[in-house]
Design a protein around this motif. Structure first.
Motif, short mmCIF file in Angstrom:
data_model
loop_
_atom_site.label_atom_id
_atom_site.label_comp_id
_atom_site.label_asym_id
_atom_site.label_seq_id
_atom_site.Cartn_x
_atom_site.Cartn_y
_atom_site.Cartn_z
N MET A 92 0.85 -1.20 0.00
CA MET A 92 0.00 0.00 0.00
C MET A 92 0.88 1.24 0.00
SD MET A 92 -3.03 1.10 2.66
CE MET A 92 -1.94 1.16 4.07
N LYS A 93 0.64 2.13 -0.94
CA LYS A 93 1.41 3.36 -1.05
C LYS A 93 0.67 4.48 -0.32
CE LYS A 93 3.59 4.25 -4.86
NZ LYS A 93 4.97 4.35 -4.34
N LEU A 94 1.38 5.13 0.62
CA LEU A 94 0.76 6.20 1.41
C LEU A 94 1.12 7.59 0.92
CD1 LEU A 94 1.20 4.79 5.03
CD2 LEU A 94 -0.84 4.74 3.59
N TYR A 95 2.26 7.71 0.23
CA TYR A 95 2.72 9.04 -0.19
C TYR A 95 3.13 9.03 -1.66
CZ TYR A 95 2.65 10.07 4.76
OH TYR A 95 2.24 10.24 6.05
N ALA A 96 3.02 10.20 -2.26
CA ALA A 96 3.35 10.36 -3.68
C ALA A 96 4.84 10.16 -3.91
CB ALA A 96 2.90 11.74 -4.16
N GLU A 97 5.19 9.97 -5.19
CA GLU A 97 6.59 9.78 -5.55
C GLU A 97 7.26 11.10 -5.89
OE1 GLU A 97 5.75 5.34 -7.42
OE2 GLU A 97 6.00 7.07 -8.75
N ARG A 98 6.49 12.09 -6.22
CA ARG A 98 7.05 13.41 -6.50
C ARG A 98 7.21 14.18 -5.18
NH1 ARG A 98 6.85 14.55 -12.00
NH2 ARG A 98 5.57 13.09 -13.20
N ARG A 142 -9.03 8.13 -0.64
CA ARG A 142 -9.24 8.12 -2.09
C ARG A 142 -7.91 8.10 -2.83
NH1 ARG A 142 -12.54 11.82 -2.09
NH2 ARG A 142 -11.19 13.60 -2.47
N TRP A 143 -6.95 8.92 -2.35
CA TRP A 143 -5.64 8.94 -3.01
C TRP A 143 -4.94 7.58 -2.88
CZ3 TRP A 143 -0.61 7.86 -2.18
CH2 TRP A 143 0.29 8.30 -3.15
N VAL A 144 -4.97 6.99 -1.69
CA VAL A 144 -4.34 5.68 -1.48
C VAL A 144 -4.96 4.64 -2.39
CG1 VAL A 144 -4.05 3.80 0.20
CG2 VAL A 144 -3.61 6.16 0.90
N ARG A 145 -6.28 4.68 -2.52
CA ARG A 145 -6.97 3.73 -3.39
C ARG A 145 -6.57 3.94 -4.86
NH1 ARG A 145 -11.50 5.01 -1.82
NH2 ARG A 145 -12.20 6.32 -3.54
N GLN A 146 -6.53 5.20 -5.29
CA GLN A 146 -6.16 5.49 -6.68
C GLN A 146 -4.71 5.11 -6.96
OE1 GLN A 146 -7.15 9.66 -6.98
NE2 GLN A 146 -9.27 9.24 -7.57
N ALA A 147 -3.83 5.39 -5.98
CA ALA A 147 -2.42 5.03 -6.16
C ALA A 147 -2.25 3.52 -6.25
CB ALA A 147 -1.59 5.59 -5.00
N VAL A 165 -3.27 2.50 -9.77
CA VAL A 165 -2.22 2.82 -10.74
C VAL A 165 -1.04 1.86 -10.59
CG1 VAL A 165 -0.51 4.56 -11.40
CG2 VAL A 165 -2.87 5.23 -10.97
N ARG A 166 -0.76 1.47 -9.37
CA ARG A 166 0.33 0.51 -9.13
C ARG A 166 0.05 -0.82 -9.83
NH1 ARG A 166 2.63 -1.03 -3.10
NH2 ARG A 166 4.48 -2.17 -3.79
N SER A 167 -1.22 -1.25 -9.81
CA SER A 167 -1.56 -2.49 -10.50
C SER A 167 -1.53 -2.30 -12.01
CB SER A 167 -2.94 -2.98 -10.05
OG SER A 167 -3.95 -2.07 -10.45
N ILE A 168 -1.89 -1.09 -12.48
CA ILE A 168 -1.85 -0.81 -13.92
C ILE A 168 -0.42 -0.84 -14.43
CG2 ILE A 168 -2.25 1.01 -15.64
CD1 ILE A 168 -4.72 1.84 -14.04
N ARG A 169 0.53 -0.44 -13.59
CA ARG A 169 1.93 -0.41 -14.01
C ARG A 169 2.48 -1.79 -14.35
NH1 ARG A 169 4.68 3.81 -9.66
NH2 ARG A 169 4.54 5.67 -10.97
N THR A 170 1.82 -2.83 -13.91
CA THR A 170 2.30 -4.19 -14.22
C THR A 170 1.88 -4.64 -15.62
OG1 THR A 170 0.32 -5.21 -13.25
CG2 THR A 170 2.16 -4.80 -11.76
N MET A 171 1.03 -3.84 -16.29
CA MET A 171 0.56 -4.20 -17.63
C MET A 171 1.62 -3.88 -18.67
SD MET A 171 -3.34 -2.76 -17.41
CE MET A 171 -4.50 -3.34 -16.19
N GLU A 215 -2.32 11.89 -15.92
CA GLU A 215 -2.93 11.13 -14.83
C GLU A 215 -1.90 10.83 -13.73
OE1 GLU A 215 -5.56 8.71 -12.52
OE2 GLU A 215 -5.70 10.50 -13.78
N LEU A 216 -0.71 10.44 -14.14
CA LEU A 216 0.34 10.18 -13.16
C LEU A 216 0.73 11.46 -12.42
CD1 LEU A 216 2.62 7.76 -15.23
CD2 LEU A 216 1.18 7.17 -13.27
N ASN A 217 0.80 12.55 -13.16
CA ASN A 217 1.15 13.83 -12.54
C ASN A 217 0.07 14.28 -11.57
OD1 ASN A 217 2.92 16.28 -12.48
ND2 ASN A 217 1.03 17.24 -13.20
N ARG A 218 -1.21 13.99 -11.91
CA ARG A 218 -2.32 14.36 -11.02
C ARG A 218 -2.18 13.70 -9.66
NH1 ARG A 218 -7.25 12.38 -9.45
NH2 ARG A 218 -6.91 10.42 -10.54
N LEU A 219 -1.68 12.47 -9.66
CA LEU A 219 -1.53 11.73 -8.41
C LEU A 219 -0.15 11.91 -7.77
CD1 LEU A 219 -3.28 8.41 -9.50
CD2 LEU A 219 -4.20 10.18 -8.01
N GLY A 220 0.73 12.64 -8.48
CA GLY A 220 2.06 12.83 -7.91
C GLY A 220 2.95 11.62 -8.07
#
Length: 202
Positions: free
Chosen positions: A1-7, A131-136, A139-145, A193-198
Motif C-alpha cells: 500500500m502506497k501512502l505518499y506520492a513519488e514526486r 481516495r488517493w491511497v486507493r487510486q495510487a 495505478v500501481r496495478s496498472i503499471r504491471t501491464m 494522470e500520473l502527474n495528477r496523483l504525484g
C-alpha cells in the motif's frame, strides 16, 4: 500500500496534511481530557455539601433521641432537632444530586468536545487521503501491464479525472485521440494522470 506520492512536492504536501490532521486530533483529545479534569474538580463542593448534610442529619437524630428520653417534654424537645435533621437530609440529597450532575457533565461535555472536531476530520481529510491511497494502488496495478495497455488505461483515467480545460490544452480532441489510439496523445494523457496523483512515469 502506497501512502505518499513519488514526486517530492506532492509527498511533502501529503505529509504536512497528515501532520496537521494528527495535530488537530491530539489538540481536541487533549482539550477534552483537560476539560474533563476541570469539570471533575467541581465534584468537590457536592461532596462537601453531601457530607455536611449527612453529618447534620446524624447529629440531629442523636440529639432528638436524647431529647425524647426527657420525661413529659421529650417529644416537644425532640421536634426542633428532628426538623433540623430533615433539613440535613435535604442538604445531603442536594449534594448527591450535584455530584451526579457533575459526573454526567464530565462524561458528555468532553465527549462532545472531542467527537465533533474528530468527526469533521473524518469527513474531510480522511476520505481524501483514502481516495488517493486507493487510486495510487490502482495505478500501481496498472503499471504491471504492457506499456501500450498501461498508457491507454492511464489515459482513460485522465479523461475522467483531469479537468476539461487541461485536457484540451493537451489535445484539441482528447477523447477522439484516445479512441483513435493516437500514441502521442495517449502518452500525454497518461502522463497527466500520473502527474495528477504525484506519481512518476514508468
Amino acid at each position: 500500500m502506497k501512502l505518499y506520492a513519488e514526486r517530492p512536492v506532492r509527498a511533502c504536501l501529503q505529509l504536512l496534511s497528515d501532520l496537521l490532521a494528527l495535530s488537530w486530533a491530539v489538540l481536541w483529545i487533549t482539550t477534552a481530557l483537560s476539560l474533563r479534569e476541570v469539570i471533575t474538580g467541581l465534584d468537590r463542593p457536592g461532596e462537601l455539601i453531601a457530607s455536611s448534610g449527612e453529618g447534620v442529619s446524624e447529629h440531629m437524630a442523636t440529639a432528638a433521641e436524647a431529647a425524647e428520653r426527657v420525661p413529659l417534654a421529650g417529644e416537644a424537645l425532640a421536634a426542633p432537632f428532628t426538623s433540623v435533621g430533615g433539613a440535613g437530609e435535604s442538604l445531603a440529597s442536594a449534594g448527591t444530586s450535584l455530584q451526579e450532575s457533575v459526573a454526567a457533565l464530565a462524561l458528555y461535555l468532553p465527549l462532545v468536545t472531542a467527537v465533533i472536531p474528530l468527526a469533521l476530520l473524518a469527513a474531510t481529510w480522511l476520505p481524501a487521503r483514502a481516495r488517493w491511497v486507493r487510486q495510487a494502488a490502482t495505478v500501481r496495478s496498472i503499471r504491471t501491464m504492457s506499456p501500450q495497455a498501461r498508457s491507454r488505461l492511464l489515459a482513460l483515467r485522465a479523461l475522467t479525472a483531469v479537468s476539461p480545460s487541461r485536457l484540451t490544452d493537451a489535445h484539441e480532441d482528447p477523447v477522439g485521440a484516445w479512441h483513435a489510439d493516437d500514441p502521442e496523445a495517449t502518452r500525454v494523457l497518461a502522463a497527466m494522470e500520473l502527474n495528477r496523483l504525484g506519481l512518476r512515469s514508468v
